[in-house]
Design an enzyme around this catalytic site. Structure first.
Site, short mmCIF file in Angstrom:
data_model
loop_
_atom_site.label_atom_id
_atom_site.label_comp_id
_atom_site.label_asym_id
_atom_site.label_seq_id
_atom_site.Cartn_x
_atom_site.Cartn_y
_atom_site.Cartn_z
N GLY A 12 3.53 6.74 -15.28
CA GLY A 12 4.84 7.30 -14.99
C GLY A 12 4.91 8.79 -15.26
O GLY A 12 3.99 9.38 -15.84
N ASP A 13 5.98 9.41 -14.75
CA ASP A 13 6.25 10.84 -14.97
C ASP A 13 5.15 11.73 -14.40
O ASP A 13 4.87 12.81 -14.93
CB ASP A 13 6.45 11.12 -16.47
CG ASP A 13 7.53 10.25 -17.07
OD1 ASP A 13 8.52 9.98 -16.36
OD2 ASP A 13 7.39 9.82 -18.22
N GLU A 14 4.56 11.31 -13.32
CA GLU A 14 3.49 12.10 -12.70
C GLU A 14 4.04 13.25 -11.86
O GLU A 14 3.31 14.15 -11.48
CB GLU A 14 2.63 11.20 -11.78
CG GLU A 14 1.90 10.05 -12.48
CD GLU A 14 2.73 8.78 -12.54
OE1 GLU A 14 3.95 8.83 -12.21
OE2 GLU A 14 2.17 7.74 -12.92
N GLY A 15 5.33 13.17 -11.52
CA GLY A 15 5.93 14.17 -10.63
C GLY A 15 6.30 13.56 -9.29
O GLY A 15 6.26 14.22 -8.26
N LYS A 16 6.69 12.28 -9.31
CA LYS A 16 7.06 11.58 -8.07
C LYS A 16 8.30 12.22 -7.45
O LYS A 16 8.41 12.34 -6.24
CB LYS A 16 7.32 10.09 -8.36
CG LYS A 16 6.11 9.36 -8.89
CD LYS A 16 6.41 7.92 -9.25
CE LYS A 16 7.30 7.76 -10.45
NZ LYS A 16 6.66 8.12 -11.74
N GLY A 40 13.16 8.46 -14.61
CA GLY A 40 13.72 9.79 -14.78
C GLY A 40 12.89 10.75 -13.95
O GLY A 40 11.71 10.95 -14.23
N HIS A 41 13.48 11.28 -12.90
CA HIS A 41 12.75 12.19 -12.01
C HIS A 41 13.40 13.57 -12.07
O HIS A 41 14.60 13.69 -11.88
CB HIS A 41 12.81 11.70 -10.55
CG HIS A 41 12.37 10.28 -10.39
ND1 HIS A 41 11.14 9.83 -10.80
CD2 HIS A 41 13.00 9.21 -9.85
CE1 HIS A 41 11.03 8.54 -10.51
NE2 HIS A 41 12.15 8.13 -9.94
N THR A 128 13.08 1.46 -22.49
CA THR A 128 14.11 2.50 -22.42
C THR A 128 15.47 1.96 -22.88
O THR A 128 16.44 2.71 -22.94
CB THR A 128 14.24 3.03 -20.98
OG1 THR A 128 14.58 1.93 -20.13
CG2 THR A 128 12.93 3.66 -20.51
N GLN A 223 8.53 4.29 -12.03
CA GLN A 223 7.46 3.89 -12.93
C GLN A 223 6.09 4.13 -12.26
O GLN A 223 5.97 5.07 -11.51
CB GLN A 223 7.62 2.42 -13.39
CG GLN A 223 8.82 2.22 -14.29
CD GLN A 223 10.14 2.26 -13.54
OE1 GLN A 223 10.35 1.54 -12.57
NE2 GLN A 223 11.06 3.09 -13.97
P1 GDP Z 1 8.53 11.42 -12.13
O1 GDP Z 1 9.20 10.45 -13.03
O2 GDP Z 1 7.20 10.95 -11.64
O3 GDP Z 1 9.42 11.90 -11.01
O4 GDP Z 1 8.18 12.71 -13.02
P2 GDP Z 1 9.15 13.43 -14.11
O5 GDP Z 1 10.15 14.25 -13.38
O6 GDP Z 1 9.61 12.45 -15.12
O7 GDP Z 1 8.10 14.36 -14.86
C1 GDP Z 1 7.34 15.31 -14.20
C2 GDP Z 1 7.68 16.71 -14.78
O8 GDP Z 1 6.70 17.64 -14.34
C3 GDP Z 1 9.01 17.27 -14.32
O9 GDP Z 1 9.56 18.02 -15.36
C4 GDP Z 1 8.64 18.15 -13.14
O10 GDP Z 1 9.56 19.21 -12.93
C5 GDP Z 1 7.31 18.69 -13.59
N1 GDP Z 1 6.34 19.00 -12.54
C6 GDP Z 1 6.08 18.34 -11.38
N2 GDP Z 1 5.02 18.89 -10.75
C7 GDP Z 1 4.60 19.90 -11.54
C8 GDP Z 1 3.51 20.84 -11.45
O11 GDP Z 1 2.70 20.83 -10.53
N3 GDP Z 1 3.39 21.74 -12.48
C9 GDP Z 1 4.24 21.77 -13.55
N4 GDP Z 1 4.04 22.68 -14.52
N5 GDP Z 1 5.27 20.90 -13.65
C10 GDP Z 1 5.44 19.98 -12.67
P1 IMO Z 2 9.44 7.20 -14.09
O1 IMO Z 2 9.96 6.60 -12.83
C1 IMO Z 2 7.50 6.54 -17.95
C2 IMO Z 2 8.13 2.61 -19.82
C3 IMO Z 2 8.92 2.57 -21.11
C4 IMO Z 2 8.28 1.38 -21.79
C5 IMO Z 2 8.02 0.43 -20.61
C6 IMO Z 2 9.06 -0.65 -20.42
O2 IMO Z 2 10.24 8.36 -14.59
O3 IMO Z 2 7.98 7.47 -14.02
P2 IMO Z 2 11.55 -0.63 -19.51
O4 IMO Z 2 12.78 0.07 -20.01
O5 IMO Z 2 11.18 -0.27 -18.11
O6 IMO Z 2 11.59 -2.11 -19.72
O7 IMO Z 2 10.36 -0.09 -20.46
O8 IMO Z 2 7.95 1.25 -19.46
N1 IMO Z 2 8.82 3.28 -18.69
C7 IMO Z 2 8.50 4.50 -18.23
N2 IMO Z 2 7.60 5.41 -18.68
N3 IMO Z 2 8.21 6.80 -16.84
C8 IMO Z 2 9.10 5.88 -16.37
O9 IMO Z 2 9.73 6.03 -15.18
C9 IMO Z 2 9.29 4.68 -17.08
N4 IMO Z 2 10.08 3.61 -16.90
C10 IMO Z 2 9.76 2.74 -17.89
O10 IMO Z 2 8.75 3.75 -21.87
O11 IMO Z 2 7.04 1.74 -22.33
MG MG Z 3 9.93 10.31 -14.98
#
Ligand code: GDP
Ligand code: IMO
Ligand code: MG
Length: 427
Positions: A12-16, A40-41, A128, A223
């Site tokens: 997760g949180d790769e930058g989707k 959380g995006h 969460t 996720q």
């Molecule tokens: P998601 O859940 O996959 O949409 O990712 P999140 O938004 O939770 O986390 C990704 C974070 O990395 C965010 O704060 C973005 O603004 C940031 N981000 C995305 N792409 C890049 C990048 O190439 N470089 C940097 N420095 N930040 C990035």
């Molecule tokens: P995005 O879409 C990172 C993790 C939680 C926990 C597990 C189960 O922003 O990438 P849950 O509340 O879903 O039952 O929790 O999954 N988790 C995430 N970690 N990014 C997320 O979403 C997540 N959504 C759930 O931290 O370990």
């Molecule tokens: Mg996220």
């Protein structure tokens, strides 16, 4: 015309969100197909920063219709809070469509989520706390409440009564909590029903008709692969299907219509919550990635655990999802390191594993086997073509590409839309 999926390839949180936003202006529909407000995006557009949870990131693109698919679990209060907040900032949210078959997160499931975690103690998942797991459990148990139930009070009441027959026992007898009141739950679920009604439709039909008309549909995963309930690091996973298979079941678009699967992968790895993480760093390098990458959760504010890039996981994600293209994000965060380690395989009790171990215990014991690549010091945040990158950064991308099982079509060098290198068009 194409249906395209965007899938998280790690934890997760790769930058989707950013990847979806990059394509938003060129697609007709963006569909959230799994999860709920556990996601959380972050999307950065010019000087504006948006944090989206329940809404698909495509809501920020003026001409795109955002859709919440049947595979999502909806906290209706959160939905309207998010819509109101966006509207107050001038975003047109009027086109949102919501599946009549999506499930609704009732307050008792938020209670169960939180109390169950406390009950688990050291075996907790680190959820969460949004009620996601218990709501999907109810869906599978066939005692869930769906969006369409909100429009027939009699049916809603009967379903809430049925669900509470079980939930009340669990909350009072196991968790020592008060039993929820049927009237209060029904009232709370009905609170926004009339506001929701015009948005609700058969989203599967809507999307298939759009594809028949040659329109483009983007399926945005919440996720990620390693958090998928089937393919992730079970039981330390979320409760939905976050992989490309889930994009079909969670939207009503059949697999044959999915033309492209875009895996989003960070140039290093992060994880929030509990569970195994072979390349996790507990030293100054981990602190460095956390600080430079600003690795704090968008939903819960928790610090994300950080580690080096794991090619075993990337390969696994490529295989499970049928990834056609990777977007490698946050390459800029790796600037300024003497050398950059990449995990190329694991060692488990003296045995080398080039692929994900099938056995949970083996994965918990997996020690990363690292290959080291020379780092770079130049600021890469202004690079806009692959050739703009320093040679060592180019070599890192090419090495990671070779190990990961699909081409790296886009490289992110900063949070903004502009800070992007496109090697191959994603559409
Ligand atoms: P998601 O859940 O996959 O949409 O990712 P999140 O938004 O939770 O986390 C990704 C974070 O990395 C965010 O704060 C973005 O603004 C940031 N981000 C995305 N792409 C890049 C990048 O190439 N470089 C940097 N420095 N930040 C990035
Ligand atoms: P995005 O879409 C990172 C993790 C939680 C926990 C597990 C189960 O922003 O990438 P849950 O509340 O879903 O039952 O929790 O999954 N988790 C995430 N970690 N990014 C997320 O979403 C997540 N959504 C759930 O931290 O370990
Ligand atoms: Mg996220």
């Amino acid at each position: 015309m194409p249906a395209i999926a965007i899938i998280g390839a790690q934890w997760g949180d790769e930058g989707k969100g950013k990847a979806t936003d990059l394509l938003g202006s060129r697609v007709d529909y963006v569909v959230k197909f799994n999860g709920g407000n556990n996601a959380g995006h972050t999307v950065v557009i010019g000087d504006e920063k948006y944090a989206l949870h329940l809404l698909p990131s495509g809501i920020l693109s003026a001409n795109c219709t955002p859709v919440i698919g049947n595979g999502v679990v909806i906290d209706v209060d959160v939905l309207f809070e998010e819509l109101d907040a966006l509207e107050a900032r001038g975003v047109d949210v009027g086109k949102l469509k919501v599946s009549a078959s999506a499930h609704v997160i009732a307050s008792y499931n938020r209670s169960v989520d939180k109390v169950a975690e406390r009950f688990l103690g050291s075996r907790r998942i680190g959820t969460t706390g949004r009620g996601i797991g218990p709501t999907y459990a109810d869906k599978m148990n066939r005692i869930g409440i769906r969006v369409q139930d909100l429009f027939d009070e009699k049916i809603l009441r009967a379903k809430v009564e049925g669900a509470l027959e079980l939930k009340s026992q669990i909350l009072t007898k196991i968790y020592n909590r008060r039993a929820p009141d049927v009237d209060a739950v029904v009232e709370e679920l009905l609170a926004h029903a009339e506001r929701l009604r015009p948005m609700v439709c058969d989203t599967g039909l809507l999307l298939n008709q759009a594809l028949d008309r040659d329109e483009t549909v983007l399926l945005e995963g919440g996720q990620a692969t390693l958090l998928d309930v089937d393919h992730g690091t079970y039981p330390f996973v979320t409760s939905s299907s976050a992989t490309s298979g889930g994009a079909c079941t969670g939207s009503g678009i059949p697999p044959r219509r999915l033309d492209r699967v875009i895996g989003i992968v960070k140039a290093y790895t992060t994880r929030v919550g509990e569970g195994p993480f072979p390349t996790e760093l507990f030293d100054d390098f981990g602190a460095h990635l956390s600080k430079v990458g600003a690795e704090f959760g968008v939903t819960t504010g928790r610090a994300r655990r950080c580690g080096w890039f794991d090619a075993v996981i990337a390969r696994y994600a490529a295989r499970v999802n049928g990834v056609t293209d990777f977007v490698l994000t946050k390459l800029d965060v790796l600037t300024g390191l003497e050398q950059v380690p990449v995990c190329v395989a694991y060692e488990v009790d003296g045995v080398r594993h080039d692929e994900m171990p099938v056995n949970q215990t083996d994965f918990h014991h997996a020690k990363p086997v690292y290959e080291y690549f020379p780092g770079w010091w130049e600021d890469i945040s202004e690079a806009r073509t692959f050739e703009d990158l320093p040679k060592n950064a180019q070599d890192y991308v090419l090495a990671v590409e070779k190990m990961s099982g699909a081409r790296i079509s886009v490289v992110g060098v900063g949070p903004s839309r502009a800070a992007t290198i496109v090697r191959h068009d994603l559409l």
